[in-house]
Scaffold this motif. Structure first.
Motif, PDB file in Angstrom:
ATOM      1  N   SER A 256       0.078  -4.119   9.731  1.00 42.42           N
ATOM      2  CA  SER A 256       0.179  -5.381   8.991  1.00 42.42           C
ATOM      3  C   SER A 256      -0.191  -5.236   7.527  1.00 42.42           C
ATOM      4  O   SER A 256      -0.004  -6.165   6.751  1.00 42.42           O
ATOM      5  N   SER A 258      -0.076  -4.806   3.779  1.00 41.37           N
ATOM      6  CA  SER A 258       1.053  -5.150   2.920  1.00 41.37           C
ATOM      7  C   SER A 258       0.648  -5.104   1.455  1.00 41.37           C
ATOM      8  O   SER A 258      -0.471  -5.479   1.090  1.00 41.37           O
ATOM      9  N   MET A 260       2.524  -6.774  -0.781  1.00 42.00           N
ATOM     10  CA  MET A 260       3.051  -7.995  -1.377  1.00 42.00           C
ATOM     11  C   MET A 260       1.979  -9.002  -1.779  1.00 42.00           C
ATOM     12  O   MET A 260       2.039  -9.559  -2.883  1.00 42.00           O
ATOM     13  N   PRO A 261       0.956  -9.282  -0.925  1.00 39.79           N
ATOM     14  CA  PRO A 261      -0.053 -10.272  -1.319  1.00 39.79           C
ATOM     15  C   PRO A 261      -0.812  -9.879  -2.595  1.00 39.79           C
ATOM     16  O   PRO A 261      -1.203 -10.759  -3.366  1.00 39.79           O
ATOM     17  N   GLY A 264       1.373 -11.057  -5.570  1.00 42.06           N
ATOM     18  CA  GLY A 264       1.854 -12.431  -5.640  1.00 42.06           C
ATOM     19  C   GLY A 264       3.255 -12.613  -5.099  1.00 42.06           C
ATOM     20  O   GLY A 264       3.964 -13.552  -5.473  1.00 42.06           O
ATOM     21  N   LEU A 265       3.687 -11.728  -4.203  1.00 37.49           N
ATOM     22  CA  LEU A 265       5.013 -11.820  -3.597  1.00 37.49           C
ATOM     23  C   LEU A 265       4.878 -12.264  -2.147  1.00 37.49           C
ATOM     24  O   LEU A 265       4.007 -11.786  -1.428  1.00 37.49           O
ATOM     25  N   SER A 266       5.760 -13.158  -1.711  1.00 32.40           N
ATOM     26  CA  SER A 266       5.609 -13.673  -0.350  1.00 32.40           C
ATOM     27  C   SER A 266       6.920 -13.820   0.406  1.00 32.40           C
ATOM     28  O   SER A 266       6.940 -13.775   1.633  1.00 32.40           O
ATOM     29  N   ASN A 267       8.039 -13.978  -0.294  1.00 37.22           N
ATOM     30  CA  ASN A 267       9.319 -14.253   0.368  1.00 37.22           C
ATOM     31  C   ASN A 267      10.092 -12.957   0.616  1.00 37.22           C
ATOM     32  O   ASN A 267      10.574 -12.323  -0.327  1.00 37.22           O
ATOM     33  N   TRP A 272      13.730  -8.625  -5.418  1.00 34.13           N
ATOM     34  CA  TRP A 272      12.828  -8.278  -6.513  1.00 34.13           C
ATOM     35  C   TRP A 272      13.599  -7.626  -7.646  1.00 34.13           C
ATOM     36  O   TRP A 272      14.556  -6.868  -7.419  1.00 34.13           O
ATOM     37  N   GLN A 306       4.884  -2.816   8.151  1.00 39.89           N
ATOM     38  CA  GLN A 306       5.182  -3.615   6.969  1.00 39.89           C
ATOM     39  C   GLN A 306       5.091  -2.810   5.675  1.00 39.89           C
ATOM     40  O   GLN A 306       5.964  -2.898   4.806  1.00 39.89           O
ATOM     41  N   GLU A 310       8.090  -1.992   2.966  1.00 38.00           N
ATOM     42  CA  GLU A 310       7.961  -2.342   1.547  1.00 38.00           C
ATOM     43  C   GLU A 310       8.194  -1.121   0.662  1.00 38.00           C
ATOM     44  O   GLU A 310       8.875  -1.203  -0.369  1.00 38.00           O
TER      45      GLU A 310
END
Length: 588
Positions: A256, A258, A260-261, A264-267, A272, A306, A310
């Motif tokens: 899990s 990641s 992204m958090p 500041g990326l979430s979708n 990108w 995840q 990424e």
């Protein structure tokens, strides 16, 4: 034709294959297992690691070798009695002229660019040899290679077995020392922190590696060159130093974890930009080093991991940006990476089978049974393949008709060079054009020209159209001819003062021109063409030119119409070639 006659037609056939990649490997296998005895293969490419997951004739030990030659050797191991002749060369080389093509009974294309397809198509028209055309459709045909590279090469090298051969570096005899970093670039130095190591890897794989590839000039003669990407050109130093804040008390489990958090990326469905992909790449690599260091050396890609998804998404997008390929979301990349082997390999096998089926029909002169078949991504009504009767030929095709084209241009500001580069070469696809205004030769290229002629033509290139020795103004008709392709067309000139910079960026407009694709239910290149297409990952068009018959299609739906109706699935096309197309005589 009975089975004995069919077998004899196959046995006697002399086949030319152009391209030995994804479709080409499956095609060669299908040909020899179908009984074909003599096959010639042209391919200018060498084998890359990203080819190995679907081009089954190649192995790790073959990386860097000629695709055509390795494909031949691999097939001869299980069918040694077949005659296979490989050419590690560009199909546009002068050796592969009309006379060369005339020796074959059928030509099968497996090319990955439109320019080369047009070239082969025209040579087949001039040589009066049937052509079976194949290619890819949709973004998967391009972006998928970037995902394969990121997943099967880069991820595996950084996080998998460290003992595997280092093939990230592109060897080049021409690359300067400044382009070549140290051989142990993948190894992390004892004095390198995760941030320093991540920056080093970024510049190596996206910058120096592409610079080294560019040093092989022959590879890029007829291709768009990629652009090396260095971190300093993408992210300001302050953004690199503050690329997310990693809290020491982060207790997320491995799968899990990641990046992204932190950024500041979430979708996951958001695409990108290059800077965001670069930040994700750096942060994901740093997290692997800081939070999962114990796993490094034993990791394999898992679509449920995840952080791995990424990393692969960011790496694939950065590489895609260098090659001018559209970027895609993490959601798209995850789907591709998770299904990449069966999606591509299965489609290629289907397409290769369909292409051989249609080639056999052509060799038997069984044109009444040639079909266009759609193979769509989402089969409906339990049908993967749906054959359709051939479309009628496009009468406006400039390749096989004498219909003049209309060129709208400002004859008082545009130069001959503008017309040659933007229209004659880029739009019409001619390689060695000759341009005449009436009986006056105003431009020509070729190895047999006198030095004075070359100098005069060079001067003409930079002259305004209206100022040429034979002025080109509104109402002028230019004759344009490429002797190597045995292609000739006429340009009717119409003067216009102004052009819309956004809608007409060339500063000129060519009307009555089609690019050889299939559109609006019609073929645009030959009178008799068979095509097989797929909207999944790799598709094919088969083009067979045979003089004579034209048939109307009862159902005029396009491939998209078929898919939207949930009705049909795989596509095959037949077009008629004008029988009056004759060999052209050189103009004096």
């Amino acid at each position: 034709m009975d089975s004995d006659s069919k077998a004899e037609a196959i046995k006697r056939a002399k086949v030319l294959m152009v391209g030995a990649g994804g479709i080409g490997c499956e095609l060669l296998k299908t040909l020899v297992l179908s009984g074909f005895q003599e096959v010639h293969i042209i391919d200018m490419d060498t084998i890359e690691v990203s080819n190995l997951n679907r081009q089954f004739l190649f192995r790790q030990s073959h990386v860097g070798q000629s695709k055509a030659k390795v494909a031949r050797d691999a097939v001869l191991k299980f069918v040694p009695q077949i005659k296979i002749t490989p050419y590690h060369a560009n199909v546009k080389d002068p050796d592969f002229n009309v006379e060369f093509f005339k020796q074959f009974n059928v030509v099968l294309n497996g090319l990955d660019n439109l320019d080369a397809r047009r070239h082969v198509n025209r040579l087949c028209l001039a040589a009066e040899v049937p052509l079976v055309e194949s290619g890819t459709t949709g973004f998967l045909g391009q972006f998928i290679h970037c995902v394969v590279w990121a997943k099967d090469l880069l991820f595996a090298k950084l996080f998998g077995d460290k003992n595997q051969e280092n093939d990230l570096f592109v060897p080049s005899n021409n690359a300067s020392d400044s382009v070549k970093p140290t051989d142990n670039i993948i190894e992390r130095g004892s004095d390198e922190d995760p941030e320093q190591y991540s920056r080093k890897i970024y510049d190596y794989v996206f910058g120096y590696n592409i610079q080294a590839a560019l040093a092989n000039e022959e590879t890029w003669k007829n291709r768009s060159q990629p652009k090396p990407t260095f971190l300093r050109d993408v992210l300001p130093e302050k953004d690199i130093l503050h690329n997310g804040i990693l809290e020491s008390n982060c207790l997320i489990d491995d799968l899990s974890l990641s990046a992204m958090p932190f950024l500041g990326l979430s979708n996951p469905q958001e695409v990108w930009n290059l800077a965001e992909n670069s930040r994700v790449f750096l942060k994901a690599l740093q997290l692997f080093l800081e939070k999962r260091e114990k796993d490094i050396g034993n990791l394999t890609f898992d679509k449920d991991d995840q952080l791995a998804v990424e990393f692969v998404t960011a790496a694939a997008n950065i590489r895609a940006s260098s090659f001018g390929i559209p970027l895609h979301s993490l959601f798209d990349a995850k789907g591709i990476a998770g299904n990449i082997v069966h999606a591509v390999a299965t489609t290629n096998a289907i397409i290769a089978g369909l292409i051989v089926i249609e080639a056999i029909k052509v060799l038997q002169a069984d044109f009444q049974n040639c079909r266009m078949t759609y193979c769509l991504e989402h089969p409906s009504r339990k049908m993967l393949l749906m054959p359709v009767e051939p479309y009628e030929a496009n009468k406006s095709c400039y390749v096989c008709s004498e219909t003049p084209l209309l060129l709208v241009v400002n004859t008082r500001t545009s130069t001959l060079r503008d017309v040659v580069e933007k229209i004659i070469k880029n739009k019409l696809g001619m390689n060695l054009p000759m341009v005449m205004q009436g009986t006056t030769l105003i431009y020509e290229v070729g190895d047999d020209l006198e030095e004075d002629d070359v100098a005069n033509y060079a001067l003409n290139l930079d002259k305004i159209l209206a100022d040429l020795p034979a002025p080109v103004t509104s109402g002028t008709i230019l004759t344009v001819e490429d002797f190597r392709q045995e292609l000739k067309c006429h340009l009717n000139i119409k003067h216009r003062d102004d052009f819309d910079e956004e809608k007409e960026p060339d500063g000129m407009v060519l009307l009555g021109w089609t690019d050889g694709a299939i559109s609006n239910g019609q073929s645009t290149s030959t009178d008799h063409q068979v095509a097989v297409g797929s909207t999944e990952s790799e598709g094919i068009k088969v083009a067979t030119e045979v003089s004579g018959m034209k048939r109307e299609l009862n159902n005029s739906k396009t491939p998209q119409d078929v898919e939207d109706d949930n009705d049909e699935d795989d596509d095959l096309v037949l077009l008629d070639n004008h029988s009056e197309t004759n060999k052209k005589q050189r103009l004096h």
